[in-house]
Design a protein around this motif. Structure first.
Motif, PDB file in Angstrom:
ATOM      1  N   LEU A 244       0.833  -1.199   0.000  1.00 12.11           N
ATOM      2  CA  LEU A 244       0.000   0.000   0.000  1.00 12.11           C
ATOM      3  C   LEU A 244       0.869   1.250   0.000  1.00 12.11           C
ATOM      4  O   LEU A 244       0.375   2.366  -0.102  1.00 12.11           O
ATOM      5  CB  LEU A 244      -0.921   0.008   1.219  1.00 12.11           C
ATOM      6  CG  LEU A 244      -1.921  -1.151   1.269  1.00 12.11           C
ATOM      7  CD1 LEU A 244      -2.706  -1.123   2.572  1.00 12.11           C
ATOM      8  CD2 LEU A 244      -2.873  -1.094   0.087  1.00 12.11           C
ATOM      9  N   ARG A 245       2.159   1.045   0.155  1.00 12.95           N
ATOM     10  CA  ARG A 245       3.136   2.122  -0.024  1.00 12.95           C
ATOM     11  C   ARG A 245       4.398   1.480  -0.599  1.00 12.95           C
ATOM     12  O   ARG A 245       4.518   0.253  -0.640  1.00 12.95           O
ATOM     13  CB  ARG A 245       3.430   2.837   1.283  1.00 12.95           C
ATOM     14  CG  ARG A 245       4.039   1.945   2.341  1.00 12.95           C
ATOM     15  CD  ARG A 245       4.336   2.730   3.591  1.00 12.95           C
ATOM     16  NE  ARG A 245       4.709   1.866   4.692  1.00 12.95           N
ATOM     17  CZ  ARG A 245       4.976   2.305   5.911  1.00 12.95           C
ATOM     18  NH1 ARG A 245       4.888   3.587   6.176  1.00 12.95           N
ATOM     19  NH2 ARG A 245       5.313   1.476   6.858  1.00 12.95           N
ATOM     20  N   SER A 246       5.322   2.275  -0.999  1.00 11.24           N
ATOM     21  CA  SER A 246       6.505   1.762  -1.684  1.00 11.24           C
ATOM     22  C   SER A 246       7.331   0.881  -0.757  1.00 11.24           C
ATOM     23  O   SER A 246       7.381   1.099   0.455  1.00 11.24           O
ATOM     24  CB  SER A 246       7.352   2.932  -2.184  1.00 11.24           C
ATOM     25  OG  SER A 246       6.583   3.758  -3.027  1.00 11.24           O
ATOM     26  N   GLY A 247       7.987  -0.108  -1.336  1.00 20.22           N
ATOM     27  CA  GLY A 247       8.804  -1.022  -0.553  1.00 20.22           C
ATOM     28  C   GLY A 247       9.595  -1.940  -1.472  1.00 20.22           C
ATOM     29  O   GLY A 247       9.637  -1.744  -2.690  1.00 20.22           O
TER      30      GLY A 247
ATOM     31  N   VAL B 139       9.378  -1.846  -5.473  1.00 19.50           N
ATOM     32  CA  VAL B 139       7.967  -1.571  -5.774  1.00 19.50           C
ATOM     33  C   VAL B 139       7.657  -0.136  -5.354  1.00 19.50           C
ATOM     34  O   VAL B 139       7.683   0.187  -4.162  1.00 19.50           O
ATOM     35  CB  VAL B 139       7.048  -2.555  -5.029  1.00 19.50           C
ATOM     36  CG1 VAL B 139       5.579  -2.250  -5.326  1.00 19.50           C
ATOM     37  CG2 VAL B 139       7.387  -3.992  -5.403  1.00 19.50           C
ATOM     38  N   THR B 140       7.402   0.708  -6.317  1.00 16.06           N
ATOM     39  CA  THR B 140       7.148   2.125  -6.036  1.00 16.06           C
ATOM     40  C   THR B 140       5.696   2.441  -6.366  1.00 16.06           C
ATOM     41  O   THR B 140       5.264   2.266  -7.508  1.00 16.06           O
ATOM     42  CB  THR B 140       8.080   3.015  -6.884  1.00 16.06           C
ATOM     43  OG1 THR B 140       9.443   2.673  -6.598  1.00 16.06           O
ATOM     44  CG2 THR B 140       7.855   4.479  -6.574  1.00 16.06           C
ATOM     45  N   LEU B 141       4.974   2.859  -5.356  1.00 16.11           N
ATOM     46  CA  LEU B 141       3.543   3.131  -5.572  1.00 16.11           C
ATOM     47  C   LEU B 141       3.305   4.584  -5.937  1.00 16.11           C
ATOM     48  O   LEU B 141       3.687   5.490  -5.174  1.00 16.11           O
ATOM     49  CB  LEU B 141       2.729   2.762  -4.331  1.00 16.11           C
ATOM     50  CG  LEU B 141       2.101   1.359  -4.414  1.00 16.11           C
ATOM     51  CD1 LEU B 141       3.192   0.306  -4.309  1.00 16.11           C
ATOM     52  CD2 LEU B 141       1.030   1.171  -3.390  1.00 16.11           C
TER      53      LEU B 141
ATOM     54  N   MET C  45       1.295   7.736   5.572  1.00 14.15           N
ATOM     55  CA  MET C  45       2.113   7.534   4.385  1.00 14.15           C
ATOM     56  C   MET C  45       2.325   8.870   3.684  1.00 14.15           C
ATOM     57  O   MET C  45       1.375   9.569   3.387  1.00 14.15           O
ATOM     58  CB  MET C  45       1.434   6.548   3.439  1.00 14.15           C
ATOM     59  CG  MET C  45       1.505   5.117   3.918  1.00 14.15           C
ATOM     60  SD  MET C  45       0.743   3.964   2.795  1.00 14.15           S
ATOM     61  CE  MET C  45      -0.993   4.269   3.112  1.00 14.15           C
TER      62      MET C  45
ATOM     63  N   ILE D   3       4.955   9.758  -5.640  1.00 12.12           N
ATOM     64  CA  ILE D   3       4.780   8.413  -5.099  1.00 12.12           C
ATOM     65  C   ILE D   3       4.359   8.450  -3.635  1.00 12.12           C
ATOM     66  O   ILE D   3       4.448   9.483  -2.969  1.00 12.12           O
ATOM     67  CB  ILE D   3       6.077   7.584  -5.242  1.00 12.12           C
ATOM     68  CG1 ILE D   3       7.181   8.128  -4.295  1.00 12.12           C
ATOM     69  CG2 ILE D   3       6.584   7.599  -6.688  1.00 12.12           C
ATOM     70  CD1 ILE D   3       8.399   7.233  -4.221  1.00 12.12           C
ATOM     71  N   ILE D   4       3.911   7.280  -3.177  1.00 12.96           N
ATOM     72  CA  ILE D   4       3.592   7.083  -1.770  1.00 12.96           C
ATOM     73  C   ILE D   4       4.711   6.240  -1.172  1.00 12.96           C
ATOM     74  O   ILE D   4       4.956   5.116  -1.628  1.00 12.96           O
ATOM     75  CB  ILE D   4       2.247   6.355  -1.610  1.00 12.96           C
ATOM     76  CG1 ILE D   4       1.103   7.181  -2.202  1.00 12.96           C
ATOM     77  CG2 ILE D   4       1.983   6.037  -0.141  1.00 12.96           C
ATOM     78  CD1 ILE D   4       0.815   8.469  -1.480  1.00 12.96           C
ATOM     79  N   ALA D   5       5.401   6.759  -0.199  1.00 10.02           N
ATOM     80  CA  ALA D   5       6.544   6.040   0.364  1.00 10.02           C
ATOM     81  C   ALA D   5       6.863   6.615   1.734  1.00 10.02           C
ATOM     82  O   ALA D   5       6.276   7.617   2.154  1.00 10.02           O
ATOM     83  CB  ALA D   5       7.757   6.183  -0.558  1.00 10.02           C
ATOM     84  N   ASP D   6       7.795   5.944   2.436  1.00 12.09           N
ATOM     85  CA  ASP D   6       8.312   6.541   3.660  1.00 12.09           C
ATOM     86  C   ASP D   6       9.702   7.101   3.381  1.00 12.09           C
ATOM     87  O   ASP D   6      10.286   6.882   2.315  1.00 12.09           O
ATOM     88  CB  ASP D   6       8.303   5.541   4.818  1.00 12.09           C
ATOM     89  CG  ASP D   6       9.103   4.287   4.517  1.00 12.09           C
ATOM     90  OD1 ASP D   6      10.086   4.378   3.745  1.00 12.09           O
ATOM     91  OD2 ASP D   6       8.753   3.217   5.034  1.00 12.09           O
TER      92      ASP D   6
ATOM     93  N   PHE E 102      12.587   4.655   2.328  1.00 12.10           N
ATOM     94  CA  PHE E 102      12.505   4.146   0.959  1.00 12.10           C
ATOM     95  C   PHE E 102      12.951   5.206  -0.040  1.00 12.10           C
ATOM     96  O   PHE E 102      13.756   4.932  -0.942  1.00 12.10           O
ATOM     97  CB  PHE E 102      11.074   3.709   0.643  1.00 12.10           C
ATOM     98  CG  PHE E 102      10.896   3.228  -0.779  1.00 12.10           C
ATOM     99  CD1 PHE E 102      11.038   1.892  -1.102  1.00 12.10           C
ATOM    100  CD2 PHE E 102      10.601   4.117  -1.813  1.00 12.10           C
ATOM    101  CE1 PHE E 102      10.904   1.450  -2.410  1.00 12.10           C
ATOM    102  CE2 PHE E 102      10.454   3.692  -3.120  1.00 12.10           C
ATOM    103  CZ  PHE E 102      10.600   2.345  -3.416  1.00 12.10           C
TER     104      PHE E 102
ATOM    105  N   HIS F 225      16.217   4.873  -2.619  1.00 10.33           N
ATOM    106  CA  HIS F 225      16.031   4.608  -4.050  1.00 10.33           C
ATOM    107  C   HIS F 225      16.059   5.861  -4.912  1.00 10.33           C
ATOM    108  O   HIS F 225      16.184   5.756  -6.136  1.00 10.33           O
ATOM    109  CB  HIS F 225      14.712   3.850  -4.264  1.00 10.33           C
ATOM    110  CG  HIS F 225      14.722   2.506  -3.595  1.00 10.33           C
ATOM    111  ND1 HIS F 225      15.395   1.425  -4.097  1.00 10.33           N
ATOM    112  CD2 HIS F 225      14.170   2.094  -2.419  1.00 10.33           C
ATOM    113  CE1 HIS F 225      15.257   0.384  -3.284  1.00 10.33           C
ATOM    114  NE2 HIS F 225      14.521   0.767  -2.251  1.00 10.33           N
TER     115      HIS F 225
END
Lengths: 358, 142
Positions: free
Chosen positions: A23-26, A88-90, B1, B16-19, B22, B26
């Protein structure tokens, strides 16, 4: 699409996949040599917004389309080796759009990417809805936007949003948001309705079907598409008539989740509160009565309806509802230039990636 | 998020949606955090009808120095209307009959001036007055 059993080579073998939902990038790390199944829904977009300056024999008219649906990867098989890492980038959903004067496009959903050894996939988000104006009693044309696509593997393009095309327009129109094309329907069967008459607002599209066009002689609103088919006139589309018996992939589960929820019926009158349904209907408020106007929010994978308020007094706002996973919001339009009006489209729905390792 | 914009130079190439971990791992140095939008202000134009439901005591407090002359009025209609309001759970300032009551008071109780009438019927209430407690307080239209 390949069947997972053909890769495993056996019959009657019950295998519990290791499943990760993002549901978020990982980062996904393969636990063993073998195959994985990728299911991905891109991020939804937001609709356009506009304020017309319609007056008596003066001003301009305006239109705003809904955002389109994002790309969809319906469970595609990839080979992996133990220790492979996929980034995986959302993509972020398109944020709802609004402004002071006088029109603006919606926001795209961000791209969702899955990159690593043996894979380089991009799932485009939905495209932000468009907005535009034209002189009073002229042809108003705001083309709908095509859905997001998938690059790097098999995928299905999202549903488009409907066009605004009104001859000698005096006010304008809005179209609903697009949907995720879970059933791989032909493009014309999953787009939100186009608007061909003044003061028209079409409903949002659903994975099971689009919303009806707004034509001369008909109602000025259309219902939202249902999981079992398109809307007809103001009525929302039907829900799925029977439960799916076989669940072979997350995409099948998505269909069940979106089943049994007919699109909400549009309201051609004073106001419409948030509604439930696969996709929400378009809403129009008449000129005489002012009120807050909100098309209903949509459930997962579906678009929300367009919202068109041409009131002259009252609370004076128009907003399309927000959308859940992958859905896109409808356009929003205020039909008269009045100070302190608020026009905004809802947020698009978030992206989702599921990786099953067998 | 959190929401991050991914940059190629000054150009935003994706959102993007990330923390934070991450995005730094990247896209090192090539991102910026998108501030969460301020929630839209809640204005009086968006307030629902419950904002005009005020407690009976608060309703009479709005008369200020004119309260006692109203309650002590010998006018039979005023007495009847006062008794009627006192058995209510709350007073809905938007009701036409309430507005008619205030206008009538202005004709028989001299202390109920047009200014007092406007104060009593002011639709902009505060939490202490309202029948429903804990509602967010609206602000003036920007």
């Amino acid at each position: 699409m390949s069947n997972i059993s053909s890769f495993l080579g056996g019959r009657g073998v019950s295998i519990q996949p290791t499943t990760r939902a993002f549901l978020r990038s990982g980062v996904f790390t393969a636990l063993r040599d073998g195959v994985v199944r990728l299911t991905a829904v891109g991020a939804g977009a937001s609709g356009g917004w506009a304020k017309s300056t319609m007056g008596i024999n003066s001003g301009v008219n305006a239109g705003a389309t809904g955002g389109s649906g994002p790309g969809y990867v319906p469970g595609v098989i990839f080979q992996v080796r133990r220790g492979d890492k996929w980034v995986v980038t959302l993509g972020a959903p398109g944020a709802g759009a609004s402004g002071a004067a006088y029109f603006g496009d919606g926001n795209n959903g961000g791209d969702t990417t899955i990159v690593g050894p043996g894979i380089d996939v991009t799932v485009q988000g939905g495209r932000g809805g468009r907005a535009g104006q034209a002189p009073y009693q002229s042809l108003l044309q705001v083309p709908g936007v095509p859905g997001g696509i998938v690059l790097g593997c098999y995928g299905i393009q999202g549903g488009a949003s409907g066009d605004i095309s009104i001859e000698a327009a005096e006010s304008g129109g809005v179209s609903g948001g697009g949907a995720v094309n879970l059933y791989d329907l032909e493009a014309q069967h999953i787009r939100s309705g186009s608007v061909y008459v003044d003061l028209g607002a079409s409903g949002g599209a659903s994975p099971g079907g689009g919303s009806a066009d707004i034509d001369a002689g008909g109602a000025r609103v259309s219902g939202g598409g249902g999981s079992g088919g398109p809307s007809v006139g103001t009525q929302g589309g039907p829900g799925t008539s029977s439960a799916l018996e076989f669940l072979n992939a997350p995409g099948d589960l998505f269909r069940v989740l979106s089943s049994g929820l007919p699109g909400s019926t549009s309201v051609d009158g004073l106001s419409a509160g948030p509604g439930a349904g696969a996709a929400s209907g378009g809403v129009v408020a008449g000129r005489a009565t002012g009120t807050r106007l909100l098309s209903g929010s949509s459930s997962a994978f579906s678009g929300s309806g367009g919202a068109f308020n041409s009131s002259t007094s009252g609370s004076l706002s128009a907003a399309s509802g927000a959308s859940a996973f992958g859905g896109s919001s409808g356009g929003a339009l205020f039909g008269r230039l009045v100070t302190s009006t608020t026009v905004s489209s809802g947020d698009g729905g978030p992206a989702l990636v599921i990786i099953e390792e067998f | 998020m959190a929401r991050y914009e991914i940059l190629d130079g000054e150009t935003v190439i994706n959102t993007i949606i990330a923390d934070a971990t991450f995005v730094e791992a990247h896209h090192p140095g090539a991102y910026r955090l998108v501030p969460e939008p301020e929630p839209a202000p809640f204005t009086w134009g968006q307030a629902g009808p419950e904002y005009q439901w005020i407690e009976v005591g608060s309703f009479y407090d709005r008369f200020g120095p004119a309260k006692i002359p109203v309650l002590a009025s010998a006018d039979a209609t005023v007495q009847a209307l006062v008794r009627d309001t006192q058995v209510r759970k709350y007073i809905d300032l938007a009701r036409p009959d309430v507005q008619q009551f205030i206008q009538y008071l202005g004709t028989v109780v001299p202390e109920v001036t047009p200014e007092v009438q406007a104060t009593v019927l002011d639709p902009k209430t505060v939490d202490d007055e309202r029948f429903e407690k804990g509602l967010p307080q609206p602000i003036e239209e920007p």
